[in-house]
Motif scaffolding. Sequence first.
Motif, PDB file in Angstrom:
ATOM      1  N   LYS A 141     -31.164  33.777  24.545  1.00 14.99           N
ATOM      2  CA  LYS A 141     -32.361  34.033  23.746  1.00 14.99           C
ATOM      3  C   LYS A 141     -33.470  34.658  24.581  1.00 14.99           C
ATOM      4  O   LYS A 141     -33.590  34.389  25.780  1.00 14.99           O
ATOM      5  N   ILE A 142     -34.265  35.454  23.896  1.00 12.70           N
ATOM      6  CA  ILE A 142     -35.399  36.111  24.531  1.00 12.70           C
ATOM      7  C   ILE A 142     -36.573  36.073  23.555  1.00 12.70           C
ATOM      8  O   ILE A 142     -36.372  36.101  22.331  1.00 12.70           O
ATOM      9  N   VAL A 143     -37.777  35.972  24.087  1.00 11.57           N
ATOM     10  CA  VAL A 143     -38.978  35.937  23.249  1.00 11.57           C
ATOM     11  C   VAL A 143     -39.800  37.194  23.518  1.00 11.57           C
ATOM     12  O   VAL A 143     -40.073  37.539  24.668  1.00 11.57           O
ATOM     13  N   LYS A 144     -40.171  37.862  22.447  1.00  8.80           N
ATOM     14  CA  LYS A 144     -41.044  39.025  22.570  1.00  8.80           C
ATOM     15  C   LYS A 144     -42.409  38.652  22.019  1.00  8.80           C
ATOM     16  O   LYS A 144     -42.532  38.232  20.864  1.00  8.80           O
ATOM     17  N   THR A 145     -43.432  38.783  22.840  1.00  7.66           N
ATOM     18  CA  THR A 145     -44.792  38.469  22.411  1.00  7.66           C
ATOM     19  C   THR A 145     -45.775  39.268  23.251  1.00  7.66           C
ATOM     20  O   THR A 145     -45.483  39.633  24.389  1.00  7.66           O
ATOM     21  N   GLY A 146     -46.910  39.563  22.688  1.00  3.64           N
ATOM     22  CA  GLY A 146     -47.912  40.345  23.398  1.00  3.64           C
ATOM     23  C   GLY A 146     -48.930  40.893  22.431  1.00  3.64           C
ATOM     24  O   GLY A 146     -48.774  40.770  21.208  1.00  3.64           O
ATOM     25  N   PRO A 147     -49.964  41.533  22.943  1.00  4.00           N
ATOM     26  CA  PRO A 147     -51.049  41.999  22.073  1.00  4.00           C
ATOM     27  C   PRO A 147     -50.627  43.047  21.058  1.00  4.00           C
ATOM     28  O   PRO A 147     -51.278  43.194  20.031  1.00  4.00           O
ATOM     29  N   TYR A 148     -49.556  43.799  21.312  1.00  3.16           N
ATOM     30  CA  TYR A 148     -49.144  44.851  20.390  1.00  3.16           C
ATOM     31  C   TYR A 148     -47.850  44.509  19.658  1.00  3.16           C
ATOM     32  O   TYR A 148     -47.340  45.331  18.891  1.00  3.16           O
ATOM     33  N   VAL A 149     -47.317  43.323  19.891  1.00  2.00           N
ATOM     34  CA  VAL A 149     -46.112  42.903  19.185  1.00  2.00           C
ATOM     35  C   VAL A 149     -46.493  42.495  17.771  1.00  2.00           C
ATOM     36  O   VAL A 149     -47.495  41.809  17.558  1.00  2.00           O
ATOM     37  N   HIS A 150     -45.691  42.913  16.807  1.00  2.00           N
ATOM     38  CA  HIS A 150     -45.989  42.672  15.396  1.00  2.00           C
ATOM     39  C   HIS A 150     -44.736  42.166  14.707  1.00  2.00           C
ATOM     40  O   HIS A 150     -43.614  42.551  15.059  1.00  2.00           O
ATOM     41  N   LEU A 151     -44.907  41.305  13.718  1.00  2.00           N
ATOM     42  CA  LEU A 151     -43.759  40.737  13.019  1.00  2.00           C
ATOM     43  C   LEU A 151     -42.964  41.783  12.246  1.00  2.00           C
ATOM     44  O   LEU A 151     -41.828  41.531  11.847  1.00  2.00           O
TER      45      LEU A 151
END
Length: 291
Positions: free
Chosen positions: A54-64
């Motif tokens: 598993k990997i998590v993508k998150t950040g100021p420009y990440v969008h659902l």
Amino acid sequence: MAAALAADEVQPLDIQNLAINDSTFNRLLTRLALKTWGRLYKSDGFCSPISRKKIVKTGPYVHLTEAATMRYIAENTSIPVPRVHCAFAHKGRSFIVMERIHGEEIPAAWNRLGEEGRAKIFAQLKGMIEEMRFLEPPPGTGVQSCVGGSLYDSRMNRNETRFGPFATIQDFHIWLRKGFRSTDRTQSSNLESSEEKQLEEMEAMQDGPWPHPVFTHADLNPSNILVRGEEVVGIIDWEFAGWYPHYWEYTSAWFGNLVRTGWQDCLSRFLETFPAEFEMEKTRNKWWGEF
């Protein structure tokens, strides 16, 4: 004026409607994993592995929207995309927990593959792109995400974080050229005649009739394609994807890889090329380009 909504007008609706397997347990486990197990792995940009799977993508420009796009592609094609385990927003930040696909990026595998292996990879990619082209846009689809909302492209030279949706391809084109009209002499009075001609031809083509949009990854750089042996095992980074004009896959891949000229030369091996639209985009990029 282009029929587009401001990014802050579409963001709340997108966030509310696009969560996947959103639960208190998944929220807590994801944030805990980032603070504990995630420290055992090396992050790659906005992506942080939390286990081998598993990997998590998150950040100021990440969008659902990206999570919704991967689910849409997985449900409607055989293209290998990361499985989305959950996706949610917390304190204004989006988190996407997805499958961690193990494979080599094409640049790392290039020399090992050889010409025969590369030909097999390109044949697979061509089939995958054709699958996307067979996806039918819902009636009235303009330039928009898979859920009808805003789009994102970090290469756009604009103040908005996200842009669109646009009711028509023509509206999208007007936005790309910042409302320029060749008939407005105040905008074109200092141009040479050859430049005026190029802009007039670009505008006429952009404003002309267009076929319906096609679903587009919009960031087919070689690092977003994962291979294992001679098999494509993953297409990743779908944050730019959406319904775009038919030429956008090719031109966005070409102009998005200006420093990868070798990859530019390979694009015709798996993407349909559009010479006239390419010249149109060349002019647009000269005056309002992302680079």
